[in-house]
Every structure is written in structure tokens, then in C-alpha cells.
Write a protein that holds these residues in place. Sequence first.
Motif, PDB file in Angstrom:
ATOM      1  N   GLN A 142      -6.904  -5.064   0.585  1.00 47.41           N
ATOM      2  CA  GLN A 142      -5.707  -5.914   0.199  1.00 47.41           C
ATOM      3  C   GLN A 142      -4.591  -5.753   1.541  1.00 47.41           C
ATOM      4  O   GLN A 142      -4.321  -6.659   1.820  1.00 47.41           O
ATOM      5  CB  GLN A 142      -5.192  -5.249  -1.136  1.00 47.41           C
ATOM      6  CG  GLN A 142      -5.712  -5.979  -2.259  1.00 47.41           C
ATOM      7  CD  GLN A 142      -5.310  -5.227  -3.525  1.00 47.41           C
ATOM      8  OE1 GLN A 142      -4.350  -4.552  -3.584  1.00 47.41           O
ATOM      9  NE2 GLN A 142      -6.134  -5.389  -4.634  1.00 47.41           N
ATOM     10  N   SER A 143      -4.779  -4.752   2.031  1.00 51.74           N
ATOM     11  CA  SER A 143      -3.973  -4.455   3.028  1.00 51.74           C
ATOM     12  C   SER A 143      -4.235  -5.376   4.212  1.00 51.74           C
ATOM     13  O   SER A 143      -3.414  -5.726   4.955  1.00 51.74           O
ATOM     14  CB  SER A 143      -3.886  -3.069   3.678  1.00 51.74           C
ATOM     15  OG  SER A 143      -4.884  -2.723   4.498  1.00 51.74           O
TER      16      SER A 143
ATOM     17  N   VAL B 197      -2.265   3.639   3.370  1.00 55.33           N
ATOM     18  CA  VAL B 197      -2.002   2.512   4.214  1.00 55.33           C
ATOM     19  C   VAL B 197      -2.046   1.340   3.196  1.00 55.33           C
ATOM     20  O   VAL B 197      -3.142   1.286   2.516  1.00 55.33           O
ATOM     21  CB  VAL B 197      -3.109   2.024   5.179  1.00 55.33           C
ATOM     22  CG1 VAL B 197      -2.652   0.880   5.877  1.00 55.33           C
ATOM     23  CG2 VAL B 197      -2.830   3.595   6.292  1.00 55.33           C
ATOM     24  N   HIS B 198      -1.131   0.483   3.061  1.00 55.50           N
ATOM     25  CA  HIS B 198      -1.093  -0.644   2.118  1.00 55.50           C
ATOM     26  C   HIS B 198      -0.927  -1.902   2.992  1.00 55.50           C
ATOM     27  O   HIS B 198      -0.951  -2.820   2.002  1.00 55.50           O
ATOM     28  CB  HIS B 198       0.121  -0.544   1.195  1.00 55.50           C
ATOM     29  CG  HIS B 198      -0.035   0.736   0.235  1.00 55.50           C
ATOM     30  ND1 HIS B 198       1.000   1.654   0.028  1.00 55.50           N
ATOM     31  CD2 HIS B 198      -1.000   1.141  -0.440  1.00 55.50           C
ATOM     32  CE1 HIS B 198       0.720   2.723  -0.559  1.00 55.50           C
ATOM     33  NE2 HIS B 198      -0.555   2.272  -1.149  1.00 55.50           N
ATOM     34  N   ASP B 199      -0.424  -1.924   4.156  1.00 51.04           N
ATOM     35  CA  ASP B 199      -0.292  -3.364   4.847  1.00 51.04           C
ATOM     36  C   ASP B 199      -0.702  -3.080   6.407  1.00 51.04           C
ATOM     37  O   ASP B 199      -0.871  -2.075   6.668  1.00 51.04           O
ATOM     38  CB  ASP B 199       0.976  -3.732   4.415  1.00 51.04           C
ATOM     39  CG  ASP B 199       2.098  -2.613   4.871  1.00 51.04           C
ATOM     40  OD1 ASP B 199       1.827  -1.679   5.554  1.00 51.04           O
ATOM     41  OD2 ASP B 199       3.266  -2.614   4.415  1.00 51.04           O
TER      42      ASP B 199
ATOM     43  N   ARG C  14      -0.976  -0.782  11.802  1.00 49.93           N
ATOM     44  CA  ARG C  14      -0.618  -1.042  13.146  1.00 49.93           C
ATOM     45  C   ARG C  14       0.018   0.496  13.523  1.00 49.93           C
ATOM     46  O   ARG C  14      -0.292   1.064  14.623  1.00 49.93           O
ATOM     47  CB  ARG C  14       0.796  -1.925  13.230  1.00 49.93           C
ATOM     48  CG  ARG C  14       1.228  -2.197  14.353  1.00 49.93           C
ATOM     49  CD  ARG C  14       2.065  -3.388  14.407  1.00 49.93           C
ATOM     50  NE  ARG C  14       1.169  -4.860  14.026  1.00 49.93           N
ATOM     51  CZ  ARG C  14       1.822  -5.515  13.172  1.00 49.93           C
ATOM     52  NH1 ARG C  14       2.851  -5.182  12.302  1.00 49.93           N
ATOM     53  NH2 ARG C  14       1.257  -6.534  12.915  1.00 49.93           N
ATOM     54  N   GLN C  15       0.665   1.122  12.526  1.00 51.40           N
ATOM     55  CA  GLN C  15       1.308   2.627  13.092  1.00 51.40           C
ATOM     56  C   GLN C  15       0.007   3.520  13.248  1.00 51.40           C
ATOM     57  O   GLN C  15       0.057   4.339  14.371  1.00 51.40           O
ATOM     58  CB  GLN C  15       1.883   3.044  11.646  1.00 51.40           C
ATOM     59  CG  GLN C  15       2.871   4.222  11.939  1.00 51.40           C
ATOM     60  CD  GLN C  15       3.407   4.748  10.548  1.00 51.40           C
ATOM     61  OE1 GLN C  15       3.339   4.413   9.536  1.00 51.40           O
ATOM     62  NE2 GLN C  15       3.837   6.097  10.802  1.00 51.40           N
TER      63      GLN C  15
ATOM     64  N   GLU D 223      -3.943   8.386  -3.699  1.00 47.34           N
ATOM     65  CA  GLU D 223      -4.219   7.372  -4.424  1.00 47.34           C
ATOM     66  C   GLU D 223      -5.728   6.892  -4.454  1.00 47.34           C
ATOM     67  O   GLU D 223      -5.854   6.550  -5.384  1.00 47.34           O
ATOM     68  CB  GLU D 223      -3.404   6.146  -3.520  1.00 47.34           C
ATOM     69  CG  GLU D 223      -3.148   4.909  -4.076  1.00 47.34           C
ATOM     70  CD  GLU D 223      -2.422   4.074  -3.363  1.00 47.34           C
ATOM     71  OE1 GLU D 223      -1.519   4.516  -2.789  1.00 47.34           O
ATOM     72  OE2 GLU D 223      -2.885   2.725  -2.929  1.00 47.34           O
ATOM     73  N   MET D 224      -6.324   6.730  -3.415  1.00 55.19           N
ATOM     74  CA  MET D 224      -7.749   6.529  -3.439  1.00 55.19           C
ATOM     75  C   MET D 224      -8.698   7.241  -4.538  1.00 55.19           C
ATOM     76  O   MET D 224      -9.455   6.727  -5.103  1.00 55.19           O
ATOM     77  CB  MET D 224      -8.624   6.211  -2.210  1.00 55.19           C
ATOM     78  CG  MET D 224      -7.891   5.133  -1.297  1.00 55.19           C
ATOM     79  SD  MET D 224      -9.045   4.664  -0.079  1.00 55.19           S
ATOM     80  CE  MET D 224      -8.430   5.652   1.408  1.00 55.19           C
TER      81      MET D 224
END
Lengths: 375, 330
Positions: free
Chosen positions: A62-63, A359-361, A366-367, B201-202
Amino acid sequence: MKKPEPLDVDAILDDPGTRIIVCCGAGGVGKTTTAAALGLRAAERGRRAVVLTVDPARRLAQSMGLTELDNTPRLIVRHDDGGELFAMMLDMKRTFDEIIEAHADPERARQILSNPFYQSLSSSFAGTQEYMAMEKLGQLRRSDEWDLIVVDTPPSRSALDFLDAPERLGRFLDGRFIRLLTAPAKAGGRSAFRLLNAGFGLMAGALTKLLGAQVIKDLQTFVSALDAVFGGFRQRAELTYKLLQAPGTAFLVVAAPERDAMREASYFVERLAEERMPLAGLVVNRVHLTPASALSAARSAAAAEELESRGEHELTAAVLRLHAGRMQLAARQSREQEHFVTAHPTVPVVQVRAMSDDVHDLAGLRQIGELLASA
Amino acid sequence: MDTHWDGVRLHVVTGKGGTGKTTVAAALALALASGGRKVLLVEVEGRQGIAQVFDLPPLPYEERRIAVAPSGGDVYALAIDPEDAMLEYLEMFYGMRRAGRALTKMGVVDFATTVAPGFRDVLVTGKTTEAVRRRGKDGRRVYDAVVLDAPPTGRITRFLNVTQEVAGLAKVGPIKNHSDLVSGVVKSPETAVHFVTLLEEMPVQETIDGVAELRAAGLPAGGVFVNMVRESLLPPRVLDMAVKGRFDVGELALGLKSAGLADSADASTLAEALVDEVVEHARRTAIERSERESLDAVDLPRYELPLLADGVDLAGLYELAESMRTQGAA
């Protein structure tokens, strides 16, 4: 810790000669995240990149804006200066079906696709995912639509299965058993077992006993129907294997600073050398780094004890305990990496510090890309 | 002693890669064996993970004693190789040693164990359930419990649901009968499938999905083992302030000076650096809290295992086993 050579990720991404980056390593070390972050960074540096991911966590997919398996690269980001990021999730069964459809006449394709053995093989064979990942990689490379392909390897029981898949398929095809099963079909569809000698009769009896007659029949139909298709399979598997050995390919071994993952990384590095696959370096994810590393675990713990015994500065004491724990963890992680560096002193390494959240996005990716490039 | 799993003889341990599945399976075997019981620890993926956690040379396809449990009790281990399991199966049920060898030469064993995945899983689970059912001359079960270090969460239901998997391939015949026998064990109250997760989370999401899948297939879910749990050293109020960026750096600097770790000039620099750690810790704690809440949804007994500061060694395994016993897991 002995200082390994730093891994220059940007040099790899910026080199137009780099056409394929393979991220491999044990399960759960962040291979897919690393692959996605590399793809994004490459795109932002002007490459036309595609990330092929095999089994991503839903949130990570989804990210990048992927919501479903669709087996075709989708555009994720386009930059003014020409850089582009595409991404796709591998649909193993679809990829297999497409190969069958492309290489068999419609009648034979129908026979194969509806055979129970094929259905089992195409959806759950332990090696199919690896094989199909390599097949898809070959397809993407041959299409020449992208100038950089970043692929993560399947979470297989052995992280090296994808290297073995083509050979295993070859061994399977060359097996006497397969040749025996296919021979009678070519001779006019007579029973596989009738023509054969006594030694084989013994085996046939055992097989029928073990599997049941219907299974043998399905199996024969399956094998003879696949037979025509398989030649092309193996040839392309070998091509893909050669592609992986070519200079345009860069293998990145991904690990976490834990014993199992580092051991797997070592094993991987050795195996890649054996197979003459070009290793670019090691990425160590989830490294605990602290800006206060000058204050050792021992001094920190002693000071905490001192404050506690005086009954003063309760908060400071707790923070010092926390710091002592962090330093202890950092020391252990450093030891785990040291084994690797000692054994493989020439392999360039980059450490990526542990993040508190997943990581979500794209900003998160990028980070990570920046951290990867900061060795 | 009463545990949550009295009556369970087959403990299947699954989890996402990197969660410490093999470590937890090994510690569970030690915990179950303690007090004079006999437990078999089985691995099926050819990774030699058991040998690694117990610091032993690679295990052969043979049940052998590898550890002594606290207050007596034995842990045996077995690394199942699907090819060997197939040959053994042929010999045991059909007395076909020679045919087995012929099959190996012909590549049939290779075929059956690698290309037809359902068969491979039936062989492996078949060997495991045979050990569960096996009785000695006295008519009693040979093993008090069997712990299976199983494939990861993503594959576990398919792996255990053998009847379903071979149904399309073998509708009748001995493979079908055999898989029915296996299914009889894994779907019974004698089996529990445990999930290993981290408070991230995962792995938590995979656990939730895995439990749902397992239940939908009518397989018995066991407990959730939350691995590598770090204790929180700071009170919630302080963590809350840290997340909001209102941590009292001045107070920390004073404390550092008082502890003699820094003079006035350095104290605030060191304090700033330590605050970064506190903020990171506070964020992590907040995530852990919300992951625990997510895990509540699966409604299974939960056990928390501490992060071992020095990594997993033999002493660490015993520590985890002890923790499992005090929490009633074994």
C-alpha cells in the motif's frame, strides 16, 4: 569492530550499466522494504526503475500504492527529470499459466491448466515461486522497457532456492521417471508401464500401490502435456541464470544484526561467489545506533545504581538504565556483524538504523533510501 | 501441574520469519519435558535450525536425545527429510525396501517430494503424527509430547490441511488413507497450533490473518507467544511527555551532573543525546501497546517472552522455558 568498506549505494544506482539489483537474504530482515526503497531512490535519481516484489506485506504494498496482485508493473511515481518508479507484485499462478498459454496449442493448454497436478504445481510447489520470480525477471529484462529492475527474492525455506530452481527443474525433466512417463505417450498413448522391463514393473507396482491408479493416470496426462512446453522452460531458466551472472547485475545481501540472519548472509555470500554471481555488498537493517555511544553500558549502569542508592534523580537513573540496555544490545549486534566482517573483509557494508515504526508511505521509503546511501 | 495445554500431545509452532520460531519451539520442548517427561522436537524444512539453537552438529534423520530438561526429562530431536520419510513409509507400510531404492534411482522420490507439494507435506506431517501416536511395548505413548517447528505463518494452514491438499491429487488409495490418518491427529484436541510474533506491525498482522485462516480450516489454534519483549523502564507519564516532545532535558542534565557523568558544559549535550533514545523508546512502547491491543482480537492465551540481552544461547533457552512454565504454557 573492524571497519568494512562502505557500500556506495548511489554509485550502483547511478551507474547506467546496472540493470538488475537482486535483494536476497533470510526471511524477516526487510528485503522487500530495501528493494522498494532502492527502486524509489533510483527513480528520484533519474532511472526508469521497476520493483518486482514477490510476497510483500500488505502495508508495504500500500505504501507504494499497490492494492492487488495484477502481475503487470504499475506506475508509482513520475519525476519531471525523467525518473520513474514502477512496481508489481508477482502472481505466481498467473505467470505460470501465461507461459503455458504462450507455449502450447489451445487444446493442450486447456488440458494442462485443468489437470490437478498442474493446479497443485502452479499454486503451491515450493520451488514454483522462485522459478516464476526468475521467469518474470527474465521477461521484464527482455522487454527492455525499464533500465533498472529491483527484485526481492521469495521468502523460501532456504534463501537460496531461487538459485537452485532452474537446476531443479532441469533435474526433474531429465529424470528417468519423467522420460518413462512421457515415452509411451509419444508412442501413441499406450500405458506407461506396459512396454517396460521387469525392473520398471516392480516400480510401477510400487507406484500404483502408493499413489492409486487415478493418480498415475493424471500424472501421465500432466507430464505428457507439459513435455512439449518444458523444453522452452529450461532454456529460458538457463538464460535467466546467465543474466544473473552478467556484469549488469548487482546482488545485495540483506541481513539483520542477529546471529541467524548474519549466518545466512555469510552462507549467501559464499554461495554467490561459487555461482559466480556479482555481489555488490551487504545491507544490515535494524541496527541500533545511539548518539550517546560515548557513555558505555558499564558506566551508565554504575551511575544509575549510584543514583538509585542515593535515592536521587529517579528519572535520570531510569534513563541511564535504558541507555545501558541499548548499549548492551548495540554491542551484541556489533559482535554478530563482526563475525561476518572477519570472514568476508572485502564485502562492502551499509548499516541502516532501526526504525521505531514500519514504513507506510513513500516518505518512509525515501528516508530508508537516504540511510542506505549514507554509508 | 495444570497447564493451559493439558491433553495436547502435538504442539505445532509457527510464526513469521525473523520472529524466533525455532527458538520458541526449542524452549517449549524443554519446558514440556521438565519434570521427567519425554518430548520430541521435530523440524521439517531442512534448515538445521534445531542443531543451531542447541549448538550441535547437523542432525541426521534419526530421533536422538539432545538435551536434558530442568528437574529431569529428555528432549529428543528429529530433522525430517522428506525423501527419507518416503522411503521409510514405503518400507513400513508395504515392506518395499528394494522398490524404494528403485524409485529413488528413477527420480520418483525426487518428483514426489519436490514437485507434488501436497505429498511432501503429507510425508512430513505423517512422520510427525506417527511419533505422536507411537506406543511402546507397555502400550503407553513413547513421547509425552511432540513439538513441531513448522513452516512459517503464511504456509501453515496449507501445510497442516493435508487432506484438502491431496484431495485434488488422490481421491482414493493409500495416500488418501494416510492423509486421513494425519488429519485425524492434527484436527483433534490433541493438537495445538501456536503462533510466535513480535510486537511489530507485520508479524502481528500475519498472526491475526494466520489464526483466522487456521480457524476457517477447522484446525485447532493454540497460544500466541510474544517474543523478544523489552521491559519498559520508564513510567507511562514520562513516556507520554517524551512522545509529545516535552521531556525535561534540564532535569536529566542535572541528574547526569549529580552522577558525575558530565560537567556543566557536557551535561546538556549528553542529555540531548539520551533524550533521543528516550523518545525512540517511547514511540516503540506506544506501538507495542497498540499491537497488544490488536492481538486481543484473536482471543488466544498469550505468553510474553523476554528479549535475551546476550542473544539466544543454551542458557537463554532454559530461561525462556522457565518463563513459559511460570506463565502456564507448559
